[in-house]
Write a protein that holds these residues in place. Structure first.
Motif, PDB file in Angstrom:
ATOM      1  N   GLY A 227       1.358  -1.293   0.138  1.00 20.94           N
ATOM      2  CA  GLY A 227       0.144   0.256   0.537  1.00 20.94           C
ATOM      3  C   GLY A 227       0.959   1.108  -0.024  1.00 20.94           C
ATOM      4  O   GLY A 227       0.487   2.427  -0.740  1.00 20.94           O
ATOM      5  N   ILE A 228       1.775   1.334   0.699  1.00 23.08           N
ATOM      6  CA  ILE A 228       2.460   2.762   0.728  1.00 23.08           C
ATOM      7  C   ILE A 228       3.475   2.457  -0.049  1.00 23.08           C
ATOM      8  O   ILE A 228       3.903   3.396  -0.855  1.00 23.08           O
ATOM      9  CB  ILE A 228       3.256   2.270   1.910  1.00 23.08           C
ATOM     10  CG1 ILE A 228       4.392   3.810   2.640  1.00 23.08           C
ATOM     11  CG2 ILE A 228       4.581   1.486   1.770  1.00 23.08           C
ATOM     12  CD1 ILE A 228       3.278   5.119   2.795  1.00 23.08           C
ATOM     13  N   MET A 229       3.522   1.789  -0.992  1.00 24.10           N
ATOM     14  CA  MET A 229       4.592   2.013  -1.804  1.00 24.10           C
ATOM     15  C   MET A 229       3.670   2.555  -3.534  1.00 24.10           C
ATOM     16  O   MET A 229       4.193   2.936  -4.049  1.00 24.10           O
ATOM     17  CB  MET A 229       5.286   0.483  -2.444  1.00 24.10           C
ATOM     18  CG  MET A 229       5.819   0.410  -3.983  1.00 24.10           C
ATOM     19  SD  MET A 229       7.113  -1.369  -4.213  1.00 24.10           S
ATOM     20  CE  MET A 229       4.879  -2.168  -5.030  1.00 24.10           C
ATOM     21  N   ILE A 230       2.226   1.912  -2.961  1.00 20.76           N
ATOM     22  CA  ILE A 230       0.971   2.330  -4.565  1.00 20.76           C
ATOM     23  C   ILE A 230       1.523   3.811  -4.054  1.00 20.76           C
ATOM     24  O   ILE A 230       1.225   4.883  -5.052  1.00 20.76           O
ATOM     25  CB  ILE A 230       0.398   1.661  -4.750  1.00 20.76           C
ATOM     26  CG1 ILE A 230       0.601   0.169  -4.796  1.00 20.76           C
ATOM     27  CG2 ILE A 230      -0.961   2.107  -5.607  1.00 20.76           C
ATOM     28  CD1 ILE A 230       0.745   0.123  -6.637  1.00 20.76           C
ATOM     29  N   MET A 348       8.656  -1.793  10.575  1.00 18.94           N
ATOM     30  CA  MET A 348       9.125  -0.604   9.777  1.00 18.94           C
ATOM     31  C   MET A 348      10.171   0.116   9.376  1.00 18.94           C
ATOM     32  O   MET A 348      10.354   0.118   7.566  1.00 18.94           O
ATOM     33  CB  MET A 348       9.122   0.617  10.984  1.00 18.94           C
ATOM     34  CG  MET A 348       7.979   0.523  11.395  1.00 18.94           C
ATOM     35  SD  MET A 348       6.554   1.397  10.734  1.00 18.94           S
ATOM     36  CE  MET A 348       6.960   2.647  10.234  1.00 18.94           C
ATOM     37  N   GLY A 349      11.252  -0.843   9.071  1.00 12.44           N
ATOM     38  CA  GLY A 349      12.064  -1.071   7.597  1.00 12.44           C
ATOM     39  C   GLY A 349      11.687  -1.405   6.271  1.00 12.44           C
ATOM     40  O   GLY A 349      12.292  -0.925   5.987  1.00 12.44           O
ATOM     41  N   ILE A 350      10.611  -2.412   6.630  1.00 11.65           N
ATOM     42  CA  ILE A 350      10.506  -2.921   5.681  1.00 11.65           C
ATOM     43  C   ILE A 350       9.643  -2.221   4.472  1.00 11.65           C
ATOM     44  O   ILE A 350      10.179  -1.762   3.444  1.00 11.65           O
ATOM     45  CB  ILE A 350      10.188  -4.214   5.253  1.00 11.65           C
ATOM     46  CG1 ILE A 350      11.465  -5.553   5.658  1.00 11.65           C
ATOM     47  CG2 ILE A 350       9.119  -4.951   3.888  1.00 11.65           C
ATOM     48  CD1 ILE A 350      10.600  -6.650   6.036  1.00 11.65           C
ATOM     49  N   TYR A 351       8.699  -1.272   5.564  1.00 10.10           N
ATOM     50  CA  TYR A 351       7.913  -0.274   5.419  1.00 10.10           C
ATOM     51  C   TYR A 351       8.186   0.299   4.235  1.00 10.10           C
ATOM     52  O   TYR A 351       7.653   1.336   3.418  1.00 10.10           O
ATOM     53  CB  TYR A 351       6.549  -0.116   6.230  1.00 10.10           C
ATOM     54  CG  TYR A 351       5.972   1.175   6.392  1.00 10.10           C
ATOM     55  CD1 TYR A 351       4.834   0.977   6.061  1.00 10.10           C
ATOM     56  CD2 TYR A 351       5.974   2.325   6.528  1.00 10.10           C
ATOM     57  CE1 TYR A 351       4.159   1.940   5.466  1.00 10.10           C
ATOM     58  CE2 TYR A 351       5.107   3.667   6.709  1.00 10.10           C
ATOM     59  CZ  TYR A 351       4.005   3.101   5.979  1.00 10.10           C
ATOM     60  OH  TYR A 351       3.519   4.119   5.775  1.00 10.10           O
ATOM     61  N   SER A 352       9.234   1.041   5.161  1.00  9.00           N
ATOM     62  CA  SER A 352      10.146   2.387   5.063  1.00  9.00           C
ATOM     63  C   SER A 352      10.732   2.260   3.099  1.00  9.00           C
ATOM     64  O   SER A 352      10.831   2.612   2.394  1.00  9.00           O
ATOM     65  CB  SER A 352      10.723   3.209   5.596  1.00  9.00           C
ATOM     66  OG  SER A 352      10.549   3.578   6.802  1.00  9.00           O
ATOM     67  N   THR A 353      11.387   0.957   3.436  1.00  5.30           N
ATOM     68  CA  THR A 353      12.258   0.424   1.933  1.00  5.30           C
ATOM     69  C   THR A 353      10.739   1.003   0.401  1.00  5.30           C
ATOM     70  O   THR A 353      10.706   1.285  -0.370  1.00  5.30           O
ATOM     71  CB  THR A 353      12.818  -0.785   2.275  1.00  5.30           C
ATOM     72  OG1 THR A 353      13.679  -0.315   3.005  1.00  5.30           O
ATOM     73  CG2 THR A 353      13.122  -1.358   0.618  1.00  5.30           C
ATOM     74  N   SER A 354       9.927   0.119   1.489  1.00  5.69           N
ATOM     75  CA  SER A 354       8.661  -0.101  -0.636  1.00  5.69           C
ATOM     76  C   SER A 354       7.931   1.770  -0.287  1.00  5.69           C
ATOM     77  O   SER A 354       7.779   1.846  -1.411  1.00  5.69           O
ATOM     78  CB  SER A 354       7.891  -1.102   1.101  1.00  5.69           C
ATOM     79  OG  SER A 354       8.220  -2.002   0.954  1.00  5.69           O
ATOM     80  N   GLN A 355       8.316   2.677   0.656  1.00  6.20           N
ATOM     81  CA  GLN A 355       7.591   3.782   0.354  1.00  6.20           C
ATOM     82  C   GLN A 355       8.807   4.890  -0.992  1.00  6.20           C
ATOM     83  O   GLN A 355       8.679   5.242  -1.331  1.00  6.20           O
ATOM     84  CB  GLN A 355       7.668   4.002   1.737  1.00  6.20           C
ATOM     85  CG  GLN A 355       7.691   5.873   1.448  1.00  6.20           C
ATOM     86  CD  GLN A 355       7.923   6.971   2.799  1.00  6.20           C
ATOM     87  OE1 GLN A 355       7.372   6.216   3.838  1.00  6.20           O
ATOM     88  NE2 GLN A 355       8.025   8.165   2.833  1.00  6.20           N
ATOM     89  N   PHE A 356       9.830   4.824  -0.416  1.00  8.27           N
ATOM     90  CA  PHE A 356      11.237   4.870  -0.906  1.00  8.27           C
ATOM     91  C   PHE A 356      11.195   4.705  -2.065  1.00  8.27           C
ATOM     92  O   PHE A 356      11.292   5.215  -3.257  1.00  8.27           O
ATOM     93  CB  PHE A 356      12.262   5.185  -0.202  1.00  8.27           C
ATOM     94  CG  PHE A 356      12.659   5.520   1.066  1.00  8.27           C
ATOM     95  CD1 PHE A 356      12.157   7.662   1.245  1.00  8.27           C
ATOM     96  CD2 PHE A 356      12.570   5.142   1.792  1.00  8.27           C
ATOM     97  CE1 PHE A 356      12.320   7.672   1.939  1.00  8.27           C
ATOM     98  CE2 PHE A 356      12.836   5.954   2.979  1.00  8.27           C
ATOM     99  CZ  PHE A 356      12.541   7.495   3.456  1.00  8.27           C
ATOM    100  N   LEU A 357      11.112   3.073  -2.299  1.00  5.85           N
ATOM    101  CA  LEU A 357      10.722   1.950  -3.902  1.00  5.85           C
ATOM    102  C   LEU A 357      10.306   2.347  -4.716  1.00  5.85           C
ATOM    103  O   LEU A 357       9.610   2.408  -5.412  1.00  5.85           O
ATOM    104  CB  LEU A 357      10.611   0.671  -3.011  1.00  5.85           C
ATOM    105  CG  LEU A 357      10.950  -0.211  -4.747  1.00  5.85           C
ATOM    106  CD1 LEU A 357      11.977   0.184  -5.183  1.00  5.85           C
ATOM    107  CD2 LEU A 357      10.830  -1.309  -4.907  1.00  5.85           C
ATOM    108  N   GLY A 358       8.613   2.559  -3.803  1.00  8.45           N
ATOM    109  CA  GLY A 358       7.513   3.597  -4.542  1.00  8.45           C
ATOM    110  C   GLY A 358       7.644   4.803  -5.098  1.00  8.45           C
ATOM    111  O   GLY A 358       7.158   4.994  -6.263  1.00  8.45           O
ATOM    112  N   ALA A 359       8.409   5.510  -4.829  1.00  8.38           N
ATOM    113  CA  ALA A 359       8.312   6.905  -5.225  1.00  8.38           C
ATOM    114  C   ALA A 359       9.266   7.142  -6.502  1.00  8.38           C
ATOM    115  O   ALA A 359       9.136   7.235  -7.462  1.00  8.38           O
ATOM    116  CB  ALA A 359       9.310   7.930  -4.489  1.00  8.38           C
TER     117      ALA A 359
END
Length: 464
Positions: A227-230, A348-359
């Motif tokens: 979700g955060i990646m999208i 949260m580390g995986i979550y943040s990685t997904s966020q930046f990968l989404g950007a």
């Protein structure tokens, strides 16, 4: 006799903790402000760069996300070995260098390199580890929430400040400004941030390599990571095309874009508050969450049809950013609720990685779509991605309304730690308890409605 930590009240941040929290929040905000300021202006001002194409515009906007995604967990691990301040200083210096490279470049390729260097100064995990070193366990969540708020505020300010500065100092000037902001961050780090007496590993704020596999196998956490990646794919792709649509379709001169963003962001922040209250206090998280995803999809599809109508664009951006802000606040909360008490840092580390990968992916896909098919298709693509997210998220379990809570206890042998965990689980409102005897920390998940913090005081070293 129990000892009182640093002479402070365990219920509130003490003076040193407030100083550490405020100064580290300022560093985070200065860095994120520098990253975000080009979002609303880059597509407009990149047209004169050597070698520019729509695809490369998108890559330049999102390039920081790739390097940040790759390096943020390693930077946190390096801070355990070499110290927090040296690693944060290195990260901010890389940001300064990247900003200078971008400011000095006359080609799109140079700016892509500069943006990648900006992202390579991935200090998020190291900053969180430092705030953990500088705060008591019982108040740590409060300090980290303050830093999270600073990121949201810096994003909103950047959407207004970016267009204003671009009209005065141009794209190159904005990059020099970001270099200055990062330099100020270095000064704040060494002049205002206290130096911890000791540094140690913190499971609630840092990734544990051995726990990453379990976090990646948890379907509920994966839904949130996706979700955060999208969400950040859609956001970045939106800013590849929206500044151009405002100027060329809606007829709003770039000099006035900041006024639109100012009104939209102020109203969106106000509008999201009732939904957050309903989601948390009335325990309607899933419904509010799914409704926000649906609003993202509706706004994207409608924008693709109404790019030439300025009033409609403003209203739809208001809808988008209300939903975006709500999701940005809800997603980390859901990760915290779902992840096991002792592995929040890994989740949260995986979550943040997904966020930046989404950007990064949003910039690449948005640039490709804009160059190949135009503004409307790029916006429709965002609507489709949100629909896919909505379909996946609809299967999520009702979240448990639990909060993370840390308790400093005595250092214990393994069998004693297990017994203490059993006793803590008997305390009213405590749903999970995992005690690390070597660290002397109990990791709890508590129901904020039933939980009475005073009942834990007999177990805590923070109390006299």
């Amino acid at each position: 006799m129990r000892r009182k930590s640093r002479g402070g009240d365990a219920q509130t941040l003490d003076r040193d903790e407030r100083r550490a929290t405020a100064s580290l929040a300022a560093i985070f905000a200065l860095r994120m402000l520098g990253l975000f300021m080009i979002l609303p202006v880059f597509s407009l001002h990149a047209e004169s760069l050597e070698g520019v194409t729509p695809m490369l515009i998108g890559v330049a906007i999102g390039a920081y996300g790739l390097t940040q995604a790759v390096l943020q967990i390693p930077f946190g691990m390096l801070s355990d070995r070499f110290g927090r301040k040296p690693v944060i200083t290195l990260g901010l210096l890389l940001f300064v260098i990247g900003s200078a490279v971008a400011a000095s470049s006359e080609s799109i390729h140079g700016i892509i390199l500069g943006r990648a260097l900006q992202g390579s100064g991935a200090i998020a995990a190291a900053v969180m580890a430092l705030i953990a070193d500088l705060t008591r366990e019982e108040r740590r969540t409060q300090a980290m929430a303050t830093i999270g708020m600073s990121i949201g505020i810096s994003f909103a300010v950047s959407l207004v400040l970016g267009p204003m500065l671009a009209n005065w100092i141009g794209l190159s000037g904005i990059f020099w400004m970001t270099a200055l902001l990062a330099s100020i961050g270095i000064a704040v780090l060494h002049l205002l941030v206290p130096t911890p007496k000791t540094s140690k590993f913190h499971r609630e704020s840092e990734a544990v390599p051995a726990q990453l596999g379990a976090a990646l196998r948890n379907p509920e956490l994966l839904r949130l990571d996706f979700g955060i990646m999208i969400l950040h794919m859609i956001l970045t792709a939106l800013f590849v095309v929206m500044p151009l649509a405002l100027r060329d379709r809606a007829g709003l001169a770039s000099d006035y874009h900041w006024m639109l963003y100012l009104g939209v962001m102020l109203l969106a922040f106000v509008a999201m508050v009732p939904f957050i209250i309903i989601a948390e206090r009335k325990r309607r998280m899933k419904g509010i969450f799914l409704g926000a995803i649906a609003a993202i999809s509706v706004s994207q599809f409608a924008l693709s049809w109404l790019t030439s109508e300025l009033v409609a664009v403003a209203l739809l951006l208001f809808l988008f950013f209300t939903a975006f802000n709500l999701l940005e606040a809800s997603l980390p909360s859901l990760v915290s609720k779902i992840s096991p008490a002792a592995s929040r840092g890994s989740s949260m580390g995986i979550y943040s990685t997904s966020q930046f990968l989404g950007a990064f992916l949003g910039g690449v896909v948005g640039g490709w779509s804009y160059g190949s098919y135009g503004v409307e298709t790029t916006l429709m693509m965002g609507g489709v991605m949100a629909l896919l997210w909505l379909l996946l998220a609809s299967g999520m379990e009702q979240p448990r309304y639990l909060s993370s809570y840390l308790l400093r206890v005595e250092q214990l042998e393994a069998d004693q730690a297990a017994l203490l965990g059993d006793r803590l689980r008997e305390v009213r409102g405590v749903a999970e308890a995992s005690v690390d005897g070597e660290e002397g920390v109990a990791y709890l998940k508590v129901d904020s409605v039933e939980f009475d913090e005073a009942e834990l005081r007999e177990f805590s070293l923070a109390e006299a």
